[in-house]
Design a protein around this motif. Structure first.
Motif, PDB file in Angstrom:
ATOM      1  N   TYR A 103      -4.444   9.329  95.057  1.00 25.00           N
ATOM      2  CA  TYR A 103      -5.514  10.230  96.465  1.00 25.00           C
ATOM      3  C   TYR A 103      -6.776   9.678  96.829  1.00 25.00           C
ATOM      4  O   TYR A 103      -7.655   9.499  95.740  1.00 25.00           O
ATOM      5  CB  TYR A 103      -5.758  11.673  95.408  1.00 25.00           C
ATOM      6  N   SER A 104      -7.109  10.153  97.813  1.00 24.78           N
ATOM      7  CA  SER A 104      -8.532   9.465  98.270  1.00 24.78           C
ATOM      8  C   SER A 104      -9.205  10.795  98.623  1.00 24.78           C
ATOM      9  O   SER A 104      -8.727  11.127  99.488  1.00 24.78           O
ATOM     10  CB  SER A 104      -8.079   8.360  99.498  1.00 24.78           C
ATOM     11  N   VAL A 105     -10.258  10.827  98.613  1.00 26.87           N
ATOM     12  CA  VAL A 105     -11.070  11.888  99.019  1.00 26.87           C
ATOM     13  C   VAL A 105     -12.840  11.157  99.999  1.00 26.87           C
ATOM     14  O   VAL A 105     -13.206  10.569  99.054  1.00 26.87           O
ATOM     15  CB  VAL A 105     -12.084  13.381  98.237  1.00 26.87           C
ATOM     16  N   TRP A 106     -13.368  11.784 101.337  1.00 25.04           N
ATOM     17  CA  TRP A 106     -14.186  11.331 102.328  1.00 25.04           C
ATOM     18  C   TRP A 106     -15.107  11.656 102.602  1.00 25.04           C
ATOM     19  O   TRP A 106     -14.267  13.410 102.534  1.00 25.04           O
ATOM     20  CB  TRP A 106     -14.014   9.461 102.691  1.00 25.04           C
ATOM     21  N   TRP A 107     -15.874  11.811 102.383  1.00 25.95           N
ATOM     22  CA  TRP A 107     -17.277  12.823 103.267  1.00 25.95           C
ATOM     23  C   TRP A 107     -18.321  11.889 103.246  1.00 25.95           C
ATOM     24  O   TRP A 107     -18.868  10.890 103.244  1.00 25.95           O
ATOM     25  CB  TRP A 107     -17.623  14.048 102.268  1.00 25.95           C
ATOM     26  N   ASP A 108     -19.739  12.604 104.598  1.00 25.09           N
ATOM     27  CA  ASP A 108     -20.786  12.227 104.982  1.00 25.09           C
ATOM     28  C   ASP A 108     -22.026  13.138 105.034  1.00 25.09           C
ATOM     29  O   ASP A 108     -21.425  14.542 105.347  1.00 25.09           O
ATOM     30  CB  ASP A 108     -20.461  10.999 105.994  1.00 25.09           C
ATOM     31  N   GLU A 109     -22.573  12.986 105.713  1.00 29.31           N
ATOM     32  CA  GLU A 109     -23.106  14.057 105.972  1.00 29.31           C
ATOM     33  C   GLU A 109     -23.581  15.200 106.993  1.00 29.31           C
ATOM     34  O   GLU A 109     -23.026  16.048 106.604  1.00 29.31           O
ATOM     35  CB  GLU A 109     -24.858  12.616 106.354  1.00 29.31           C
ATOM     36  N   GLU A 110     -22.580  14.347 107.717  1.00 28.68           N
ATOM     37  CA  GLU A 110     -22.425  15.045 108.622  1.00 28.68           C
ATOM     38  C   GLU A 110     -21.339  15.912 108.886  1.00 28.68           C
ATOM     39  O   GLU A 110     -21.391  17.392 108.925  1.00 28.68           O
ATOM     40  CB  GLU A 110     -21.709  14.189 109.940  1.00 28.68           C
ATOM     41  N   MET A 111     -19.926  15.773 108.611  1.00 26.43           N
ATOM     42  CA  MET A 111     -18.825  16.583 107.966  1.00 26.43           C
ATOM     43  C   MET A 111     -19.890  17.432 106.824  1.00 26.43           C
ATOM     44  O   MET A 111     -19.537  18.838 107.438  1.00 26.43           O
ATOM     45  CB  MET A 111     -18.067  15.564 106.971  1.00 26.43           C
ATOM     46  N   ALA A 112     -20.602  17.172 106.045  1.00 25.70           N
ATOM     47  CA  ALA A 112     -21.629  18.788 105.289  1.00 25.70           C
ATOM     48  C   ALA A 112     -22.611  19.290 105.881  1.00 25.70           C
ATOM     49  O   ALA A 112     -22.501  20.677 105.902  1.00 25.70           O
ATOM     50  CB  ALA A 112     -22.674  17.895 104.328  1.00 25.70           C
TER      51      ALA A 112
END
Length: 125
Positions: A103-112
């Motif tokens: 299972y992969s989870v990804w995020w960046d500053e824009e999403m936050a």
């Protein structure tokens, strides 16, 4: 209220980065600052070597594989969690005879930032 459930649908897997995946976002009911997907590495397959601007976590669910990051390899098996920093060139190698699922989870500053802005608007003054 009942739980919102998204089922893993093997018939809905699509080929991305050399793996078979099922993305779980965007999911209208989920207000989250991340995206995620199931990923399946078939026997004797390798994902595409790549890097990106997001932070990413892999959670090994079934089987074993190897994660290669900036040329260094580490074993990765069910129960393990890997954190991949932005810009880290990486891929997953399944040289075995069994499927490997994670299972992969990804995020960046824009999403936050979008998540914070949405939730700020929903908080009563």
């Amino acid at each position: 209220m009942s739980a919102e459930i998204v089922h893993l649908e093997p018939g809905n897997l699509r080929h991305e980065y050399g793996l078979d995946t099922q993305r779980l976002q965007p999911w209208a009911v989920l207000n989250a600052p991340f995206e995620s997907s199931w990923a399946l590495a078939r026997p004797r397959t390798r994902s595409m070597l790549h890097s990106h601007h997001e932070h990413e976590i892999f959670i090994a669910i079934r089987g074993s594989a190897v994660i290669e990051c900036d040329g260094k390899r580490a074993s990765f098996r069910a129960g393990d969690i890997a954190f991949l920093r932005p810009g880290l060139e990486h891929r997953l190698l399944n040289d075995g005879d069994e499927e490997f699922m994670f299972y992969s989870v990804w995020w960046d500053e824009e999403m936050a930032e979008k998540f914070i802005a949405r939730n700020r608007e929903e908080v009563p003054a």
